[in-house]
Design an enzyme around this catalytic site. Structure first.
Site, mmCIF file in Angstrom:
data_model
loop_
_atom_site.group_PDB
_atom_site.id
_atom_site.type_symbol
_atom_site.label_atom_id
_atom_site.label_comp_id
_atom_site.label_asym_id
_atom_site.label_seq_id
_atom_site.Cartn_x
_atom_site.Cartn_y
_atom_site.Cartn_z
ATOM 1 N N LYS A 58 0.841 -1.202 0.000
ATOM 2 C CA LYS A 58 0.000 0.000 0.000
ATOM 3 C C LYS A 58 0.870 1.245 0.000
ATOM 4 C CE LYS A 58 -3.911 -1.668 2.823
ATOM 5 N NZ LYS A 58 -4.949 -1.583 1.770
ATOM 6 N N ASP A 72 -7.350 -2.618 11.019
ATOM 7 C CA ASP A 72 -7.852 -3.642 10.099
ATOM 8 C C ASP A 72 -8.267 -4.938 10.816
ATOM 9 O OD1 ASP A 72 -8.597 -4.044 7.453
ATOM 10 O OD2 ASP A 72 -6.701 -5.022 6.908
ATOM 11 N N ASP A 118 -2.926 -7.673 -1.277
ATOM 12 C CA ASP A 118 -3.648 -6.697 -0.452
ATOM 13 C C ASP A 118 -5.125 -7.091 -0.294
ATOM 14 O OD1 ASP A 118 -3.955 -4.487 1.115
ATOM 15 O OD2 ASP A 118 -3.947 -3.034 -0.547
ATOM 16 N N ARG A 146 -10.377 -11.299 2.712
ATOM 17 C CA ARG A 146 -11.273 -12.360 2.217
ATOM 18 C C ARG A 146 -10.622 -13.732 2.365
ATOM 19 N NH1 ARG A 146 -11.496 -9.554 -3.574
ATOM 20 N NH2 ARG A 146 -11.206 -7.787 -2.152
HETATM 21 N N1 BES Z 1 -8.002 -3.398 4.690
HETATM 22 C C1 BES Z 1 -8.216 -3.074 3.331
HETATM 23 C C2 BES Z 1 -9.541 -2.340 3.084
HETATM 24 C C3 BES Z 1 -9.695 -0.967 3.686
HETATM 25 C C4 BES Z 1 -9.517 0.150 2.893
HETATM 26 C C5 BES Z 1 -10.116 -0.802 4.988
HETATM 27 C C6 BES Z 1 -9.694 1.413 3.432
HETATM 28 C C7 BES Z 1 -10.296 0.458 5.528
HETATM 29 C C8 BES Z 1 -10.090 1.565 4.733
HETATM 30 C C9 BES Z 1 -8.248 -4.360 2.496
HETATM 31 O O1 BES Z 1 -7.458 -5.399 2.941
HETATM 32 C C10 BES Z 1 -7.744 -4.000 1.138
HETATM 33 O O2 BES Z 1 -6.610 -3.639 1.046
HETATM 34 N N2 BES Z 1 -8.597 -4.117 0.123
HETATM 35 C C11 BES Z 1 -8.223 -3.796 -1.202
HETATM 36 C C12 BES Z 1 -8.745 -4.884 -2.104
HETATM 37 C C13 BES Z 1 -8.227 -4.788 -3.519
HETATM 38 C C14 BES Z 1 -6.748 -5.121 -3.554
HETATM 39 C C15 BES Z 1 -9.005 -5.738 -4.392
HETATM 40 C C16 BES Z 1 -8.867 -2.452 -1.547
HETATM 41 O O3 BES Z 1 -9.990 -2.203 -1.152
HETATM 42 O O4 BES Z 1 -8.197 -1.668 -2.201
HETATM 43 ZN ZN ZN Z 2 -7.089 -5.445 4.982
HETATM 44 MN MN MN Z 3 -5.458 -5.303 2.266
#
Ligand code: BES
Ligand code: ZN
Ligand code: MN
Length: 499
Positions: A276, A287, A346, A350
């Protein structure tokens, strides 16, 4: 520090209260603001005589309509010397309005050693009083690691006065349990990840769960390997601090049904090798909100006398960036035996959820499965920070959760499990890919994640709460404190209590 404030319903009146701050509640009437006189201890005429002008005139001068949460303060002598009196708007005293008013009250009397308010009037029903208490206690929540507090200290004691103080005891207790559960989860969420690793969170589960009469089982990395939790292991393999799975069991006598709650517990999400950017990473200690909420909910069930058997699963791992981290293109085998190609490290939430949900379906025979997760930035983009995303395979379950959310002030909006998007998760080398691979549909991120999870629930009625948006607050306002909000804690407790 969670909530140091205590709330007590007290037989008594404002005019005789020894509290150093008092508040008198005001409704919005059809003909202007209506002060509630129950619990004041003075007639309207006597009350007027204590002010430089009549109360009606003063409220008018200050444009005070009595809308929920509105406050205006005067110095006044009610009979025991000068005291700061706050007029506190409660609107029509609906539960939602009383929650706002409770929060405004607690914030306005920060710094005092004891404050009193006349809300224990018969005209305010139990649900409204519970909501007032929730609001007041949540607004009294603070979290700081600093020696000196950053903001005015919440009042240690709040008295609720009025002729219905006795009937107020149960609603006050109920609201207190809901708010304290929320505070327990917020403390876990706000703890920095230097301290909060999977083992630390599992130890908190043993401690908090043990005190609440739950049985607690913890899988360490060896047990996870033995039992085939390939997804939790893969997500955690890059971290120095290994993953855990925690099972919390609440078993009342002659239980009515069995609910399993699953929480995403990523103790820090760097994104892994799909790293990230810092702006997205800096708040990722939150998280593990889902797992923190599941623990806090389970720990409150006995106090609320919940009749359903409830099992909580906390899927705990640190998603680190390192030489031993899972790579894009790696294939893992989940607890259910289904394989997953990791195309984006990332999208780790899931994965850990798939293992825990697969275990629940195979071993726990749930009637209902609900997961809570800070899962996708897409859910936040779609609904913002005020509403959680709900996906469900069952209409009644979805409706019951939306209803509980409305009554808790934790709104959910149902999004579709759009069937035609499902094949975007097909992988040439595994049963599934962990992110959508076709861009035909523009990558509906929250839906793709939900469709992925659905693959692991079998025929069990299931709901998924994506709280990436409302899971954190940037401001100190109303019932929210800066940091983790523990959004859905009260919603889940209301749902389970009324089931
Ligand atoms: N923990 C994040 C989601 C998140 C984003 C929580 C902003 C709180 C605030 C999750 O693990 C993540 O990184 N999701 C990705 C998925 C993507 C790679 C398909 C996302 O939402 O960008
Ligand atoms: Zn996450
Ligand atoms: Mn993530």
């Amino acid at each position: 520090m969670p909530v140091a404030t205590e709330i007590h319903p007290v037989e008594g009146v404002l005019a005789e209260s020894t509290a150093d701050r008092v508040a008198l509640v005001v409704r919005t009437g059809a003909d202007g603001p209506q002060p509630v006189m129950d619990g004041v201890g003075l007639s309207p005429t006597d009350l007027d005589a204590r002010f430089p002008a009549s109360v009606a005139r003063l409220l008018d001068t200050y444009d005070f309509s009595g809308k929920p949460g509105q406050t205006v303060e005067f110095p006044v002598d009610l009979g025991r010397g000068p005291v700061r009196l706050t007029f506190l708007g409660i609107g029509d005293a609906t539960p939602a309005e009383m929650r706002r008013a409770g929060a405004a009250f607690a914030r306005s009397v920060r710094g005092s050693s004891r404050a009193a308010v006349n809300v224990a009037a018969p005209e305010h029903g139990p649900a409204a009083l519970t909501a007032f208490v929730e609001g007041a206690l949540l607004a009294s929540y603070t979290f700081t690691l600093a020696e000196t507090p950053r903001s005015a200290v919440p009042a240690p004691r709040l008295d609720l006065l009025g002729s219905a103080a006795e009937e107020a005891a149960d609603p006050v207790r109920h609201g207190t349990v809901l708010a304290r559960a929320t505070a327990t989860a917020r403390d876990l969420i706000n703890t920095p990840s230097a301290e909060k690793d999977p083992a630390w969170l599992a130890a908190r589960a043993e401690e908090i769960g043990g005190e609440a009469g739950l049985s607690v089982r913890v899988w360490d990395e060896t047990a996870l390997k033995r039992d085939g939790f390939g997804a939790i292991l893969a997500v955690g393999q890059g971290a120095v601090r290994p993953p855990r799975l925690v099972e919390l069991s609440y078993t009342p006598e002659n239980p009515a049904g069995h609910v399993v709650l699953v929480g995403k517990g990523i103790t820090f999400d760097t994104g892994g090798l799909s790293l990230k950017p810092n702006d997205n990473m800096k708040l990722m200690k939150t998280d593990m909100s889902g797992a923190g909420i599941v623990l806090a909910v389970l720990a409150a069930l006995r106090d609320l006398g919940v009749r359903t058997r409830v099992t909580g699963l906390m899927a705990l791992a640190e998603n680190a960036f390192s030489g031993s981290a899972v790579r894009p293109g790696d294939v893992l085998t989940t607890y259910s035996g289904r394989t997953v190609e990791v195309l984006n490290t990332d999208a780790e939430g899931r994965l850990v959820l798939a293992d825990a949900m697969g275990y629940a379906v195979a071993e726990l025979a749930p009637d209902v499965l609900v997961d809570v997760a800070t899962l996708t930035g897409a859910a936040k983009v779609a609904l913002g920070t005020g509403i959680g995303a709900l996906f469900a395979t069952d209409d009644d379950l979805a409706a019951a959760l939306v209803d509980a959310g409305e009554r808790s002030g934790e709104a959910l909006w149902r999004l579709p499990l759009q069937e035609e998007y499902r094949d975007t998760l097909d992988s040439p080398v595994a049963d599934l890919a962990n992110v959508g691979v076709k861009s035909d549909y523009g990558h509906p991120g929250a839906t793709e994640a939900a469709l992925f999870l659905r693959e692991f629930v079998g025929s069990v009625p299931w709901a998924h709460l994506d709280i990436a948006g409302p899971g954190r607050s940037m401001s100190e306002e109303g019932v929210l404190s800066k940091g983790g909000t523990a959004f859905t804690t009260r919603l889940l407790l209301r749902w389970l209590t009324e089931r």
